[in-house]
Design a protein around this motif. Structure first.
Motif, PDB file in Angstrom:
ATOM      1  N   ALA A   1      -5.332   2.775   9.495  1.00  0.00           N
ATOM      2  CA  ALA A   1      -4.008   2.153   9.531  1.00  0.00           C
ATOM      3  C   ALA A   1      -3.946   1.054  10.582  1.00  0.00           C
ATOM      4  CB  ALA A   1      -2.944   3.209   9.806  1.00  0.00           C
ATOM      5  N   GLU A   2      -4.552   1.297  11.740  1.00  0.00           N
ATOM      6  CA  GLU A   2      -4.557   0.294  12.802  1.00  0.00           C
ATOM      7  C   GLU A   2      -5.290  -0.968  12.365  1.00  0.00           C
ATOM      8  OE1 GLU A   2      -4.311   2.957  16.900  1.00  0.00           O
ATOM      9  OE2 GLU A   2      -6.267   2.610  15.960  1.00  0.00           O
ATOM     10  N   GLU A   3      -6.418  -0.804  11.674  1.00  0.00           N
ATOM     11  CA  GLU A   3      -7.176  -1.984  11.257  1.00  0.00           C
ATOM     12  C   GLU A   3      -6.438  -2.764  10.170  1.00  0.00           C
ATOM     13  OE1 GLU A   3     -11.522  -3.444   9.592  1.00  0.00           O
ATOM     14  OE2 GLU A   3     -11.312  -1.438  10.453  1.00  0.00           O
ATOM     15  N   LEU A   4      -5.821  -2.060   9.208  1.00  0.00           N
ATOM     16  CA  LEU A   4      -5.077  -2.753   8.161  1.00  0.00           C
ATOM     17  C   LEU A   4      -3.895  -3.517   8.746  1.00  0.00           C
ATOM     18  CD1 LEU A   4      -5.075  -0.132   5.252  1.00  0.00           C
ATOM     19  CD2 LEU A   4      -6.405  -2.252   5.402  1.00  0.00           C
ATOM     20  N   ALA A   5      -3.205  -2.909   9.703  1.00  0.00           N
ATOM     21  CA  ALA A   5      -2.078  -3.590  10.346  1.00  0.00           C
ATOM     22  C   ALA A   5      -2.558  -4.811  11.121  1.00  0.00           C
ATOM     23  CB  ALA A   5      -1.332  -2.626  11.260  1.00  0.00           C
TER      24      ALA A   5
ATOM     25  N   VAL B   1       0.858  -1.184   0.000  1.00  0.00           N
ATOM     26  CA  VAL B   1       0.000   0.000   0.000  1.00  0.00           C
ATOM     27  C   VAL B   1       0.893   1.232   0.000  1.00  0.00           C
ATOM     28  CG1 VAL B   1      -1.728   1.346   1.247  1.00  0.00           C
ATOM     29  CG2 VAL B   1      -1.917  -1.138   1.178  1.00  0.00           C
ATOM     30  N   GLU B   2       0.655   2.123  -0.944  1.00  0.00           N
ATOM     31  CA  GLU B   2       1.413   3.363  -0.967  1.00  0.00           C
ATOM     32  C   GLU B   2       1.199   4.134   0.335  1.00  0.00           C
ATOM     33  OE1 GLU B   2       3.609   5.043  -2.291  1.00  0.00           O
ATOM     34  OE2 GLU B   2       4.032   4.041  -4.182  1.00  0.00           O
ATOM     35  N   TRP B   3       2.208   4.921   0.715  1.00  0.00           N
ATOM     36  CA  TRP B   3       2.064   5.784   1.887  1.00  0.00           C
ATOM     37  C   TRP B   3       1.177   6.975   1.515  1.00  0.00           C
ATOM     38  CZ3 TRP B   3       2.227   5.867   6.844  1.00  0.00           C
ATOM     39  CH2 TRP B   3       2.170   7.099   7.496  1.00  0.00           C
ATOM     40  N   PRO B   4       0.287   7.391   2.428  1.00  0.00           N
ATOM     41  CA  PRO B   4      -0.017   6.864   3.753  1.00  0.00           C
ATOM     42  C   PRO B   4      -0.761   5.528   3.699  1.00  0.00           C
ATOM     43  CG  PRO B   4      -0.665   9.187   3.563  1.00  0.00           C
ATOM     44  CD  PRO B   4      -0.394   8.694   2.187  1.00  0.00           C
ATOM     45  N   LEU B   5      -0.565   4.740   4.739  1.00  0.00           N
ATOM     46  CA  LEU B   5      -1.196   3.432   4.791  1.00  0.00           C
ATOM     47  C   LEU B   5      -2.712   3.565   4.756  1.00  0.00           C
ATOM     48  CD1 LEU B   5      -1.108   0.379   5.111  1.00  0.00           C
ATOM     49  CD2 LEU B   5      -0.754   0.689   7.576  1.00  0.00           C
ATOM     50  N   GLY B   6      -3.246   4.483   5.542  1.00  0.00           N
ATOM     51  CA  GLY B   6      -4.679   4.733   5.565  1.00  0.00           C
ATOM     52  C   GLY B   6      -4.953   6.222   5.585  1.00  0.00           C
ATOM     53  N   ALA B   7      -6.217   6.584   5.437  1.00  0.00           N
ATOM     54  CA  ALA B   7      -6.599   7.999   5.479  1.00  0.00           C
ATOM     55  C   ALA B   7      -6.737   8.501   6.905  1.00  0.00           C
ATOM     56  CB  ALA B   7      -7.913   8.206   4.722  1.00  0.00           C
ATOM     57  N   SER B   8      -6.585   7.611   7.869  1.00  0.00           N
ATOM     58  CA  SER B   8      -6.657   7.976   9.282  1.00  0.00           C
ATOM     59  C   SER B   8      -5.872   6.956  10.081  1.00  0.00           C
ATOM     60  CB  SER B   8      -8.113   7.997   9.765  1.00  0.00           C
ATOM     61  OG  SER B   8      -8.662   6.685   9.727  1.00  0.00           O
ATOM     62  N   LEU B   9      -5.593   7.292  11.322  1.00  0.00           N
ATOM     63  CA  LEU B   9      -4.916   6.349  12.212  1.00  0.00           C
ATOM     64  C   LEU B   9      -5.765   5.099  12.407  1.00  0.00           C
ATOM     65  CD1 LEU B   9      -2.710   5.514  14.210  1.00  0.00           C
ATOM     66  CD2 LEU B   9      -3.838   6.936  15.952  1.00  0.00           C
ATOM     67  N   ALA B  10      -7.072   5.259  12.528  1.00  0.00           N
ATOM     68  CA  ALA B  10      -7.958   4.108  12.743  1.00  0.00           C
ATOM     69  C   ALA B  10      -7.879   3.131  11.562  1.00  0.00           C
ATOM     70  CB  ALA B  10      -9.395   4.581  12.945  1.00  0.00           C
TER      71      ALA B  10
END
Length: 376
Positions: free
Chosen positions: A118-122, A107-116
């Protein structure tokens, strides 16, 4: 060894120029085509017709499948790695099906559009136990790798402080391209704060480690932006409101005990360097500079200088790309992406994954919250 079979999400039927849909061409397609380690087997866009147009435009083999949604791509048993190269606001929804299908995912950076997000994808990646890559390409830059080697080897002793001044030469500060105004919106998750500052900070964390304490100031010095259609030179909007900061100051203590300061700013004209990063230690000092381009792209001049207590004057540290021909042939815009894919295929350690992306998201969240309620 059989090549890694890639499903590419977001490949535009366009040339590798600045504009929506072009990054997948300039960086990802350019990295895959010459590499013996990868084979593009599928393209996924918003419609099957769009994917077919891209396959034909780029003269990919007729065996490459066209998909119109991420769920169908994820079900393809011939896809080993899904590469996500779409706007950040769609990263979560197109990466999630691939993780649920236990595919390897870039996934290109940023991982997600929000911290939430990114946390779920991780978390999904942990549960699926799959290899992942986050597109923080600065990590794969050979000059940065050399800088880390110097610090880790104790070339300047124990690090006591570090200061980085970063600026972007990506368009004038009061002009932006039509079709990508999300970049001007702080809440979009894809703007100068998350992308420009974020790319540098990921490399910074790789070399220096994380912040123990953070204080920050963020400012919008250019609140109105001229939106231009670069294909026609037409001014679409002469005064589009911008909420994303263009001047950013971050300082604090690092986990290793050193004090750190990172500043980012925009200006109509740079005096000289895009990046001037100084790392000081008990036995000397290192300076890392770049000129032109963006650090994640690899299209800039990079110089490392060092002076230790044993040196009468500063000296240049030589570094080499030492990359195979199929990486060296990639044009400068996509060179670090090619370095990143090569490192992944070879099992190297300096490949940022979703956990690294989550760490950076958490740091940026701390920075934004400390800057004030308008950025929290």
């Amino acid at each position: 060894m059989a090549p890694i079979r890639v499903g590419l999400i977001g490949l535009g039927a366009t040339t590798p120029v600045i504009g929506p849909g072009s990054w997948a061409v300039a960086a990802h397609l350019a990295s895959f085509v010459p590499s013996p380690h990868y084979e593009i087997v599928a393209v996924c866009n918003s419609t099957v017709e769009s994917a077919r147009r891209s396959i034909e435009y780029h003269k990919l083999p007729s065996t490459v499948k066209a998909y119109g949604n991420a769920e169908d791509l994820a079900k393809d048993p011939n896809v080993d790695l899904v590469s996500v190269c779409v706007v950040v606001t769609s990263h979560y929804k197109v990466a999630k099906p691939a993780l649920l299908a236990k595919k390897q995912v870039f996934v290109e950076w940023p991982l997600g559009a929000s911290l939430a997000e990114a946390e779920e994808l991780a978390q999904l990646a942990r549960e699926a136990k799959v290899k992942t890559i986050v597109g923080a390409q600065f990590r794969a830059d050979p000059a940065l790798v050399k800088l880390k080697e110097l610090i880790d080897s104790g070339a300047i002793g124990r690090v006591t402080s570090t200061e980085a001044q970063v600026s972007s030469s990506f368009l004038p500060p009061d002009v932006f391209m039509a079709g990508a105004t999300y970049f001007l919106d702080f809440k979009s998750g894809g703007n100068e704060f998350y992308i420009m500052l974020g790319h540098f900070l990921e490399g910074f964390l790789y070399v220096m480690g994380d912040f123990a304490t953070v204080k920050s100031s963020l400012s919008v010095q250019y609140p109105l932006t001229k939106i231009v259609n670069f294909e026609t030179d037409e001014v679409v909007d002469p005064a589009y409101p911008k909420t994303a900061p263009d001047h950013m100051f971050v300082h604090g203590m690092l986990n290793n005990g050193a004090i750190a300061s990172v500043t980012y700013h925009r200006t109509p004209q740079l005096i000289d360097k895009n990046v001037r990063w100084v790392i000081s230690g008990t036995e000397g000092e290192i300076e890392f500079t770049t000129k032109g381009g963006q650090v994640q792209m690899g299209n800039n001049e990079r110089v490392i200088r060092i002076r230790t207590t044993k040196d009468e004057e500063a000296r240049v540290v030589e570094w080499t790309a030492d990359a195979p021909a199929h990486v060296e042939c990639v044009q400068s815009l996509g060179r670090n992406t090619a370095n990143l894919y090569e490192a992944f295929a070879q099992g190297y350690k300096n490949v940022p994954d979703f956990e690294d992306g989550l760490r950076l998201h958490r740091l940026l969240d701390r920075i934004a919250k400390d800057a004030g309620p308008e950025f929290a």
